[in-house]
Design an enzyme around this catalytic site. Sequence first.
Site: not given
Ligand code: OAD
Length: 256
Positions: A127, A197-199
């Site tokens: 990204h 740490g990703t959904t």
């Molecule tokens: P999300 O905000 O969708 O998900 C974050 C994940 O991290 C969730 O599943 C939480 O449960 C988990 N989480 C929270 N705290 C944590 C910790 N301390 N350790 C491990 N896990 C933890 O973020 P992403 O999956 O990264 O894209 O989202 C992907 C994309 O959505 C981003 O890059 C962005 C957004 O739209 C764009 O902007 C194109």
Amino acid sequence: MTPSANIKEIASLVEDANRILSITGAGISADSGLPTYRGVGGLYSQGLTEEGLPIETALSHRMFLERPAISWKYIAQIEQTCRGKKPNTGHYFFAELEKSGKRVCILTQNVDGFHHQAGSTNVIDIHGHIYDIVCSHCRFRCRVESYSELDIPPSCPRCRKILRPDVVLFDEMLPVAKLARLEKELEKGFDLVFSIGTTSFFPYIAQPVIAAAKNGIPTVEINPDRTAISPIVRIKIDGKAAETLRKVEDQWKEKH
Ligand code: OAD
């Protein structure tokens, strides 16, 4: 398995693996103090923007073309959350594995640059990187340390058109060169795949984990929540990224 048996098992898998894929999302940087996108306290969980828009609309390609000041306002807010923050044990762990001679590929959705900063050299930041600033018109490009010196929205020093960060906005295609690199890495194959740490909202993030699991390659998910890939991974740790990876690193160093 007990939590500590799981950590030991992951450390053994790490020790035996030569090629490791680590897929990371906002959760790994949450342990450095950055907000996530979704979930409690997430950037997208606050309802509409001040302009009455869903944040995905404010951060879309179309909005950037039509009303760049709105997109820039929210991009600058994301940058503000990165300011003064640093990579954590989780980011450093993968850089350390690479230094030990393993082939480590990081596929990250994060735009904070923390994996690079920690020392990983094979990072596919699919990204983009929020500190890379580009001009879509004259191809001017630069890396800034923060946005503190920028007028928002900034204009190109060469052609005066509005600059943009080299990140993927909503409705935009993924960068072709980075997708090709990912494809090549996946063709070579991995013997251990992490999802941290990703959904796993996007198919290109979930798919490598699903494919590895189907082929019997060990998969590990670290996330306090359950996600779409939780039922298919070999080991699921319901914990935070930095703390869990510090424990794995300690175990691995004992074996190494
Ligand atoms: P999300 O905000 O969708 O998900 C974050 C994940 O991290 C969730 O599943 C939480 O449960 C988990 N989480 C929270 N705290 C944590 C910790 N301390 N350790 C491990 N896990 C933890 O973020 P992403 O999956 O990264 O894209 O989202 C992907 C994309 O959505 C981003 O890059 C962005 C957004 O739209 C764009 O902007 C194109």
